[in-house]
Design an enzyme around this catalytic site. Structure first.
Site, PDB file in Angstrom:
ATOM      1  N   LYS A 180     -11.093  10.963   3.340  1.00 26.22           N
ATOM      2  CA  LYS A 180     -10.788  11.525   2.135  1.00 26.22           C
ATOM      3  C   LYS A 180     -10.305  10.490   0.841  1.00 26.22           C
ATOM      4  O   LYS A 180      -9.364  10.168   0.996  1.00 26.22           O
ATOM      5  CB  LYS A 180      -9.848  12.738   2.114  1.00 26.22           C
ATOM      6  CG  LYS A 180      -9.862  13.594   0.609  1.00 26.22           C
ATOM      7  CD  LYS A 180      -8.448  13.994   0.237  1.00 26.22           C
ATOM      8  CE  LYS A 180      -7.456  13.406  -0.304  1.00 26.22           C
ATOM      9  NZ  LYS A 180      -7.614  12.511  -1.673  1.00 26.22           N
ATOM     10  N   GLY A 238       3.456   9.890   2.475  1.00 26.20           N
ATOM     11  CA  GLY A 238       3.842   9.362   3.655  1.00 26.20           C
ATOM     12  C   GLY A 238       4.615  10.399   4.591  1.00 26.20           C
ATOM     13  O   GLY A 238       4.268  10.494   5.725  1.00 26.20           O
ATOM     14  N   GLU A 255       1.002   3.259   5.642  1.00 25.60           N
ATOM     15  CA  GLU A 255       1.232   2.115   4.793  1.00 25.60           C
ATOM     16  C   GLU A 255       1.714   2.589   3.368  1.00 25.60           C
ATOM     17  O   GLU A 255       0.883   3.222   2.639  1.00 25.60           O
ATOM     18  CB  GLU A 255      -0.162   1.320   4.757  1.00 25.60           C
ATOM     19  CG  GLU A 255      -0.517   0.575   5.848  1.00 25.60           C
ATOM     20  CD  GLU A 255       0.378  -0.508   6.108  1.00 25.60           C
ATOM     21  OE1 GLU A 255       1.129  -1.085   5.271  1.00 25.60           O
ATOM     22  OE2 GLU A 255       0.279  -0.992   7.384  1.00 25.60           O
ATOM     23  N   CYS A 289       0.540  -2.510  -3.945  1.00 19.51           N
ATOM     24  CA  CYS A 289       1.662  -2.088  -2.882  1.00 19.51           C
ATOM     25  C   CYS A 289       2.470  -3.523  -2.885  1.00 19.51           C
ATOM     26  O   CYS A 289       3.556  -3.569  -2.718  1.00 19.51           O
ATOM     27  CB  CYS A 289       1.079  -1.619  -1.653  1.00 19.51           C
ATOM     28  SG  CYS A 289      -0.135  -2.694  -0.943  1.00 19.51           S
ATOM     29  N   GLU A 390       9.987   1.988  -7.052  1.00 18.39           N
ATOM     30  CA  GLU A 390       8.715   1.456  -7.007  1.00 18.39           C
ATOM     31  C   GLU A 390       8.034   1.819  -8.456  1.00 18.39           C
ATOM     32  O   GLU A 390       7.834   3.167  -8.673  1.00 18.39           O
ATOM     33  CB  GLU A 390       7.545   1.709  -6.093  1.00 18.39           C
ATOM     34  CG  GLU A 390       6.275   1.127  -6.092  1.00 18.39           C
ATOM     35  CD  GLU A 390       5.341   1.613  -5.006  1.00 18.39           C
ATOM     36  OE1 GLU A 390       5.398   2.747  -4.764  1.00 18.39           O
ATOM     37  OE2 GLU A 390       4.475   0.682  -4.536  1.00 18.39           O
TER      38      GLU A 390
HETATM   39  P1  NAD Z   1      -0.335   8.853  -3.177  1.00 20.19           P
HETATM   40  O1  NAD Z   1       0.695   8.883  -2.123  1.00 20.19           O
HETATM   41  O2  NAD Z   1      -0.034  10.001  -4.179  1.00 20.19           O
HETATM   42  O3  NAD Z   1      -1.798   9.555  -2.642  1.00 20.19           O
HETATM   43  C1  NAD Z   1      -2.442   8.770  -1.627  1.00 20.19           C
HETATM   44  C2  NAD Z   1      -3.457   9.707  -0.912  1.00 20.19           C
HETATM   45  O4  NAD Z   1      -2.799  10.952  -0.474  1.00 20.19           O
HETATM   46  C3  NAD Z   1      -4.651  10.102  -2.031  1.00 20.19           C
HETATM   47  O5  NAD Z   1      -5.864  10.450  -1.528  1.00 20.19           O
HETATM   48  C4  NAD Z   1      -4.138  11.624  -2.270  1.00 20.19           C
HETATM   49  O6  NAD Z   1      -4.912  12.757  -2.565  1.00 20.19           O
HETATM   50  C5  NAD Z   1      -3.359  12.079  -1.006  1.00 20.19           C
HETATM   51  N1  NAD Z   1      -2.357  13.200  -0.845  1.00 20.19           N
HETATM   52  C6  NAD Z   1      -1.324  13.439  -1.778  1.00 20.19           C
HETATM   53  N2  NAD Z   1      -0.659  14.533  -1.466  1.00 20.19           N
HETATM   54  C7  NAD Z   1      -1.031  14.780  -0.030  1.00 20.19           C
HETATM   55  C8  NAD Z   1      -0.590  15.770   0.766  1.00 20.19           C
HETATM   56  N3  NAD Z   1       0.294  16.487   0.579  1.00 20.19           N
HETATM   57  N4  NAD Z   1      -1.413  15.731   2.011  1.00 20.19           N
HETATM   58  C9  NAD Z   1      -2.109  15.254   2.145  1.00 20.19           C
HETATM   59  N5  NAD Z   1      -2.895  14.054   1.401  1.00 20.19           N
HETATM   60  C10 NAD Z   1      -2.176  13.952   0.184  1.00 20.19           C
HETATM   61  O7  NAD Z   1      -0.563   7.394  -3.842  1.00 20.19           O
HETATM   62  P2  NAD Z   1      -1.578   6.657  -4.760  1.00 20.19           P
HETATM   63  O8  NAD Z   1      -0.913   7.184  -6.222  1.00 20.19           O
HETATM   64  O9  NAD Z   1      -2.908   7.115  -4.574  1.00 20.19           O
HETATM   65  O10 NAD Z   1      -1.269   5.280  -4.497  1.00 20.19           O
HETATM   66  C11 NAD Z   1      -0.145   4.466  -5.043  1.00 20.19           C
HETATM   67  C12 NAD Z   1       0.855   4.376  -3.614  1.00 20.19           C
HETATM   68  O11 NAD Z   1       0.170   3.604  -2.586  1.00 20.19           O
HETATM   69  C13 NAD Z   1       2.058   3.435  -4.107  1.00 20.19           C
HETATM   70  O12 NAD Z   1       3.087   3.858  -3.599  1.00 20.19           O
HETATM   71  C14 NAD Z   1       1.533   2.033  -3.034  1.00 20.19           C
HETATM   72  O13 NAD Z   1       2.578   1.051  -3.032  1.00 20.19           O
HETATM   73  C15 NAD Z   1       0.699   2.795  -2.087  1.00 20.19           C
HETATM   74  N6  NAD Z   1       0.077   1.567  -1.504  1.00 20.19           N
HETATM   75  C16 NAD Z   1       0.323   1.023  -0.453  1.00 20.19           C
HETATM   76  C17 NAD Z   1      -0.372   0.180   0.424  1.00 20.19           C
HETATM   77  C18 NAD Z   1       0.141  -0.526   1.640  1.00 20.19           C
HETATM   78  O14 NAD Z   1      -0.617  -1.173   2.570  1.00 20.19           O
HETATM   79  N7  NAD Z   1       1.312  -0.475   1.927  1.00 20.19           N
HETATM   80  C19 NAD Z   1      -1.804  -0.368  -0.329  1.00 20.19           C
HETATM   81  C20 NAD Z   1      -2.003   0.431  -1.298  1.00 20.19           C
HETATM   82  C21 NAD Z   1      -1.089   1.278  -2.162  1.00 20.19           C
END
Ligand code: NAD
Length: 501
Positions: A180, A238, A255, A289, A390
């Protein structure tokens, strides 16, 4: 199989067919640099769509797991070749859907290419162990076996690279996949799936279902059909993922967020450190990130560093990433821009000094996008919210310090543990820092960003849950070790007992 020309209205890819979502609803994908531009319409899928994809992946698993890994590798190799041919088109698509400048979106596609070639090669490696047995006429070895159906939930900031970090090791190990993509950037993930389909993946081995995390993501998490989940995104989500995986003991890889730091010692090459802080802080508009959202500077060079850093930040050209002259693109969406603006207010109220930027940019065409100035707060205290949370935008906090011990305490005094960097020409400082920084990644004389695909990638503390992406480490997550003992002595031999005398 995949169609050659992609329509503007996109479908899910389930069991080798492009199919409409059962809901009939769609999510708009708009250019964050120009909200008038509709990049595409993507399915707002339901739980039934996700479950259909999981069923397809489960049906495909038996045959795929028995396909020799070198054959799986050949398909990945073909995919890497196609990705290389279309790199420029895919980079343009990515800039249009997420805003980062072309040089960076080319890098994102390149990372997917690198990962695909790397994992294609693993088709002929995936080494296990052969080792002497403690008993005579007995043979011992370990081999990797696939886990089953994998569910992937990915973020918007690396919309091709991050899916490739998960898909390629999963496929080469013999798993089947349902992914997804992020709501804001499905196109780049679709481009990747298209290429893999074209390269010859059998139906059902790889499926994409677009839609909301709370609907499609939730269904993937809750399904009895998925045995492994890999998630990249915020720490907040997460935690939800981790809890959802726990009842059925799904293998779960997280991650998550970061609050990364660059430490600048007074013996550093200061211009090099400024280069690193600009690239680390404002690359991808700070939406990485691994972004260097904190810079700690030793007091002797603090004033000079802040002056140079602010001058360089003010000179950055902000605009549409498709324009070759642009240094920094927009925030991903209106919500993210509002978050950035609210943190600027928080920083001011906390007493930090605004050394550069601090405002939304909305003159002329920019009014149609989500642009914000590269922003620097100086004279920060490490405990301020802008130094702890963050922000995920073009905002960097600069913190003065006295000694390396102070800098390490500042660096480690956050909930996250992804990436850290130190600029120094003193080998003792460099070695102490790489040992004592509590992060999964450390750079010396380079910024906090710049991971390469053949080394482990990931973080500790609230950034990760103990697994790693990339390199050989990824294989450890996407496979299970099976240990095999073959006794050809023709008699009962009892380990730890018959060999004791
Ligand atoms: P997000 O957590 O809002 O969303 C990530 C994914 O999770 C999306 O596909 C979203 O649709 C899905 N999601 C949201 N709520 C959910 C739920 N309740 N159940 C299942 N899936 C759900 O993150 P974002 O805004 O897309 O990305 C930014 C974040 O990602 C930042 O915190 C960044 O640090 C992190 N990030 C981490 C890494 C790493 O490798 N550590 C890499 C890139 C981004």
């Amino acid at each position: 199989m995949a169609t050659a020309v992609m329509p503007k209205v996109f479908k899910n890819y389930i069991n080798g067919e492009w199919v409409e979502a059962r809901s009939g609803k769609a999510i708009e994908n708009r250019n964050p640099a120009d909200s008038n531009e509709l990049v595409g319409m993507f399915p707002a899928s339901s739980a039934e769509d996700a479950n259909a994809a999981i069923d397809a992946a489960a049906n495909a698993f038996e045959k795929w797991r028995l396909t020799p890994a070198p054959k799986r590798g050949e398909i990945l190799y073909r995919a890497a070749e196609i990705l290389t041919e279309r790199k420029e088109d895919f980079a343009q698509d990515m800039t249009r859907e997420m805003g980062k400048v072309l040089a960076e979106t080319r890098g994102d596609v390149q990372e997917a290419i690198d990962m695909t070639y790397l994992m294609a090669g693993e088709g002929r490696r995936q080494f296990g162990q052969t080792t002497p047995s403690e008993l005579p006429n007995k043979f011992a070895m370990s081999v990797r076996t696939p886990v089953g159906v994998n569910g992937f939930i990915t973020p918007w900031n690396f919309p091709m690279a991050i899916p490739s970090w998960k898909i390629m090791p999963a496929l080469i190990c013999g798993n089947t996949v349902v992914i997804k993509p992020a709501e804001d950037t499905p196109l780049s993930t679709y481009n990747l799936i298209h290429v893999l389909a074209e390269a010859g993946l059998p139906p059902g081995v790889l499926n994409i279902v677009s839609g909301k995390g709370t609907v499609v993501g939730k269904a993937i998490l809750e399904s009895k059909g998925t045995q492994l989940i890999s998630f990249t995104g915020s720490t907040e989500v997460g935690r939800i993922i981790s809890e959802a995986c726990a009842p059925t003991f799904k293998k779960c890889h997280l991650e998550m967020g970061g609050k990364n730091i660059i430490i600048v010692m007074d013996d550093a090459n200061l211009d090099l450190a400024v280069d690193g802080a600009i690239w680390g802080g404002f690359g991808t508009s700070g939406q990485r990130c691994t972004a260097a959202s904190r810079v700690a500077v030793q007091k002797k060079v603090y004033g000079e560093f802040v002056t140079k850093f602010a001058e360089r930040a003010k000179a950055l050209r902000v605009g549409n990433g498709l324009n070759a002259a642009t240094d920094m693109g927009p925030c991903i969406n209106e919500q993210q821009l509002k978050t950035v603006m609210s943190y600027v207010e928080i920083g001011k109220n906390e007493g930090a000094k605004l050394a550069a930027g601090g405002h939304r940019l909305q003159d002329g065409d920019m009014a149609r996008g989500w642009f914000h100035e590269p922003t620097i707060f100086s004279d920060c205290d490490a405990k301020m919210r802008i130094c702890q949370e963050e922000i995920f935008g073009p905002v960097v906090s600069v913190i003065p310090f006295d000694t390396l011990d102070d800098a390490l305490a500042i660096a480690n005094g956050v909930q996250y543990g992804l990436s850290a960097a130190i600029y120094t020409r003193n080998v003792n400082n460099a070695f102490r820092a790489q040992r004592d920084l509590q992060t999964g990644i450390v750079y010396v004389n380079a910024p906090t960003i710049g991971a390469e695909t053949h080394l482990p990638f990931g973080g500790i503390k609230n950034t990760g849950n103990g697994h790693r992406e990339s390199g050989e480490a990824a294989l450890d997550f996407y496979s299970e070790w099976k240990t095999i003992y073959i006794d050809y002595s023709d008699r009962l031999q009892r380990a730890q007992i018959d060999n004791a005398d």
